[in-house]
Design a protein around this motif. Structure first.
Motif, short mmCIF file in Angstrom:
data_model
loop_
_atom_site.label_atom_id
_atom_site.label_comp_id
_atom_site.label_asym_id
_atom_site.label_seq_id
_atom_site.Cartn_x
_atom_site.Cartn_y
_atom_site.Cartn_z
N THR A 42 0.83 -1.21 0.00
CA THR A 42 0.00 0.00 0.00
C THR A 42 0.86 1.26 0.00
N LEU A 43 1.91 1.25 0.83
CA LEU A 43 2.81 2.40 0.87
C LEU A 43 3.53 2.60 -0.47
N SER A 44 3.90 1.49 -1.11
CA SER A 44 4.53 1.60 -2.43
C SER A 44 3.62 2.30 -3.41
N LEU A 45 2.35 1.94 -3.39
CA LEU A 45 1.38 2.55 -4.31
C LEU A 45 1.16 4.02 -3.96
N LEU A 46 1.09 4.35 -2.66
CA LEU A 46 0.88 5.74 -2.26
C LEU A 46 2.09 6.61 -2.60
N VAL A 47 3.29 6.07 -2.39
CA VAL A 47 4.50 6.81 -2.75
C VAL A 47 4.54 7.07 -4.25
N PHE A 48 4.14 6.08 -5.03
CA PHE A 48 4.11 6.24 -6.48
C PHE A 48 3.10 7.30 -6.91
N LEU A 49 1.92 7.30 -6.29
CA LEU A 49 0.90 8.29 -6.64
C LEU A 49 1.36 9.70 -6.30
N GLU A 50 2.02 9.83 -5.14
CA GLU A 50 2.55 11.15 -4.76
C GLU A 50 3.63 11.60 -5.73
N VAL A 70 8.02 4.38 -16.17
CA VAL A 70 9.20 3.69 -15.63
C VAL A 70 9.11 3.57 -14.11
N ASN A 71 8.65 4.62 -13.44
CA ASN A 71 8.54 4.59 -11.98
C ASN A 71 7.47 3.63 -11.50
N GLY A 72 6.51 3.33 -12.34
CA GLY A 72 5.42 2.46 -11.92
C GLY A 72 5.75 1.00 -11.87
N ALA A 73 6.93 0.59 -12.36
CA ALA A 73 7.26 -0.83 -12.41
C ALA A 73 7.23 -1.47 -11.02
N ALA A 74 7.98 -0.93 -10.09
CA ALA A 74 8.04 -1.54 -8.75
C ALA A 74 6.70 -1.48 -8.02
N PRO A 75 5.99 -0.33 -7.97
CA PRO A 75 4.69 -0.31 -7.28
C PRO A 75 3.66 -1.24 -7.91
N VAL A 76 3.63 -1.34 -9.24
CA VAL A 76 2.66 -2.23 -9.89
C VAL A 76 2.96 -3.68 -9.54
N ILE A 77 4.23 -4.07 -9.58
CA ILE A 77 4.60 -5.44 -9.24
C ILE A 77 4.28 -5.73 -7.77
N ALA A 78 4.55 -4.76 -6.89
CA ALA A 78 4.23 -4.95 -5.47
C ALA A 78 2.72 -5.11 -5.25
N THR A 79 1.93 -4.30 -5.95
CA THR A 79 0.47 -4.38 -5.81
C THR A 79 -0.06 -5.71 -6.33
N MET A 80 0.42 -6.13 -7.50
CA MET A 80 -0.02 -7.41 -8.06
C MET A 80 0.41 -8.57 -7.16
N SER A 81 1.61 -8.48 -6.59
CA SER A 81 2.08 -9.53 -5.69
C SER A 81 1.22 -9.61 -4.43
N CYS A 82 0.78 -8.44 -3.95
CA CYS A 82 -0.09 -8.43 -2.77
C CYS A 82 -1.43 -9.09 -3.07
N LEU A 83 -1.98 -8.82 -4.25
CA LEU A 83 -3.23 -9.47 -4.65
C LEU A 83 -3.03 -10.99 -4.77
N GLY A 84 -1.91 -11.40 -5.35
CA GLY A 84 -1.63 -12.82 -5.46
C GLY A 84 -1.40 -13.47 -4.12
N LEU A 85 -0.88 -12.69 -3.16
CA LEU A 85 -0.63 -13.22 -1.82
C LEU A 85 -1.95 -13.56 -1.12
N TRP A 86 -2.93 -12.69 -1.27
CA TRP A 86 -4.22 -12.92 -0.62
C TRP A 86 -5.13 -13.83 -1.42
N ILE A 87 -4.97 -13.86 -2.75
CA ILE A 87 -5.83 -14.68 -3.60
C ILE A 87 -4.93 -15.60 -4.44
N PRO A 88 -4.49 -16.72 -3.90
CA PRO A 88 -3.54 -17.59 -4.60
C PRO A 88 -4.04 -18.10 -5.96
N LYS A 89 -5.36 -18.25 -6.11
CA LYS A 89 -5.88 -18.72 -7.39
C LYS A 89 -5.63 -17.73 -8.52
#
Length: 330
Positions: A42-50, A70-89
C-alpha cells in the motif's frame, strides 16, 4: 506406487486454496506477516501516486509520461504480488499482469534515455555519425568481434523497434495464454512437448532477450553523456526490477515444479513457492520504490544545447594559436 501416494497429504495435491481459506488458517505470525506485507504494498502505491503528482507538475511533456511509466514498475509489481498473496488462485493472472507492464517499461526506459538527450532529433544531432558498440549483453556480450554501427535515423528506428516488439507481443501472448487457460490448454506445470506452455514461455524468453539488447546498447552509448542525469543508478534500478521480477520468479517456480520446495498444507509445493515469491517481491519492490523516488523526484538541469560547430571552432582556435606561435618564432 499406491503406498507412496498414501503417504502424501491430500492437500498437497490440491489446487490453490480460496482467499477465505487463507484467512482462516492464519496464525498470529501469519497475521502479522500478511499485515506488514500488505502495508508495504500500500505504501509503495501511495509513494508512487505522490511521485506522479510531483512529476506531472514539475516535468515537461512528453518526458513526464515516460518517467511515470518507468517509476510504476516496482509499485505495480508490489500491488499485483499483494493481490496474489491474498488470492492464490489469481497468481497466474497477477504475474502475467506484472510481466506485461514491465514489457512496456523496457521500451519506455529506452525512450527515457532519448528524451533525457532532448528527443530523437537532438540525439541524432549529438550522436549522429558516431559509432555505437553492439557487442553487449544480453545477446552479444561475448562477441567482441562484432563491428560497431554508425548512429543514423535507421539505426535508432531499429533499436526502438527491437524493444517495442516485446511490449506488443508480450501483451498478445498474455491474452493468448489466458484464453488457452480458460479452455484447459495452458498449465504452467505441464512441461510436456505437447503442451502449450513449453512453446509459449521459451518464445517469450527469446523476445525478452531481443528487447533488452537495444536498451543495453543505448545505455552503453549514453552513460557518459547522461551522467549528470544519474542515468547509471536509474539503469541499475531498472535492471534490479528485471532480475527480481523475471529471473527470481523463474528460479522459484522451477524449484517448486521439481518439488524442492516442501508442501505445507493447504499449500501444494507449487502454490507455496509462488506465495514465497510474492512475499519476497513485495519487500524488494517496496525498497526499490523508495530508492527510485530519490532518483526521480528531484530536478535535474537539462543537458546543454549541442553546438554542431563547436568542434570546428575548436579546430579554428588551434590553427590560430599555431599560426601565432609560428609568427613569434619567426
Amino acid at each position: 506406487m499406491d503406498d507412496f501416494n498414501n503417504t502424501i497429504d491430500p492437500s498437497c495435491l490440491q489446487e490453490a486454496p480460496l482467499a477465505i481459506d487463507i484467512i482462516k488458517q492464519l496464525d498470529v505470525f501469519g497475521i502479522i506477516l500478511y499485515s506488514i506485507l500488505t502495508l508495504m504494498a500500500t505504501l509503495s502505491l501511495l509513494v508512487f501516486l505522490e511521485e506522479c503528482i510531483y512529476i506531472y507538475r514539475k516535468v515537461p511533456s512528453p518526458k513526464k509520461t515516460t518517467i511515470i511509466w518507468v517509476n510504476g514498475a516496482a509499485p505495480v509489481i508490489a500491488t499485483m504480488s499483494c493481490l496474489g498473496l491474498w488470492i492464490p488462485k489469481a497468481i497466474m493472472f497477477t504475474d502475467m499482469t506484472s510481466a506485461s507492464y514491465f514489457a512496456i517499461v523496457v521500451y519506455k526506459f529506452l525512450i527515457l534515455m532519448l528524451e533525457e538527450c532532448g528527443g530523437d532529433e537532438e540525439f541524432l544531432r549529438r550522436c549522429g555519425g558516431n559509432k555505437m558498440r553492439i557487442s553487449t549483453g544480453p545477446c552479444c556480450c561475448c562477441c567482441r568481434c562484432l563491428p560497431s554501427v554508425t548512429v543514423t535515423r535507421r539505426t535508432l528506428f531499429l533499436l526502438k523497434l527491437g524493444s517495442l516488439q516485446f511490449a506488443v507481443l508480450k501483451t498478445v501472448f498474455t491474452v493468448i495464454s489466458i484464453v488457452l487457460w480458460t479452455n484447459g490448454n495452458f498449465d504452467l506445470s505441464d512441461l510436456e512437448i505437447t503442451g502449450t506452455t513449453i512453446w509459449i514461455n521459451p518464445f517469450v524468453g527469446v523476445l525478452t532477450i531481443i528487447a533488452l539488447w537495444p536498451v543495453a546498447i543505448m545505455f552503453i552509448h549514453l552513460r557518459t553523456t547522461l551522467r549528470s542525469q544519474q542515468i547509471i543508478p536509474k539503469y541499475a534500478m531498472y535492471q534490479l526490477v528485471l532480475v527480481l521480477s523475471q529471473l527470481q520468479t523463474a528460479i522459484i517456480n522451477i524449484l517448486a515444479l521439481n518439488g524442492d520446495i516442501a508442501c505445507a498444507p493447504p499449500f501444494s509445493s507449487q502454490v507455496r513457492g509462488s506465495l514465497m515469491n510474492q512475499q519476497l517481491l513485495i519487500l524488494e519492490m517496496f525498497i526499490i520504490t523508495l530508492v527510485t523516488r530519490l532518483l526521480y523526484r528531484r530536478h535535474y538541469d537539462p543537458l546543454p544545447a549541442f553546438d554542431m560547430h563547436e568542434e570546428d571552432n575548436e579546430e579554428n582556435v588551434k590553427i590560430v594559436l599555431q599560426g601565432e606561435k609560428g609568427d613569434d618564432m619567426a
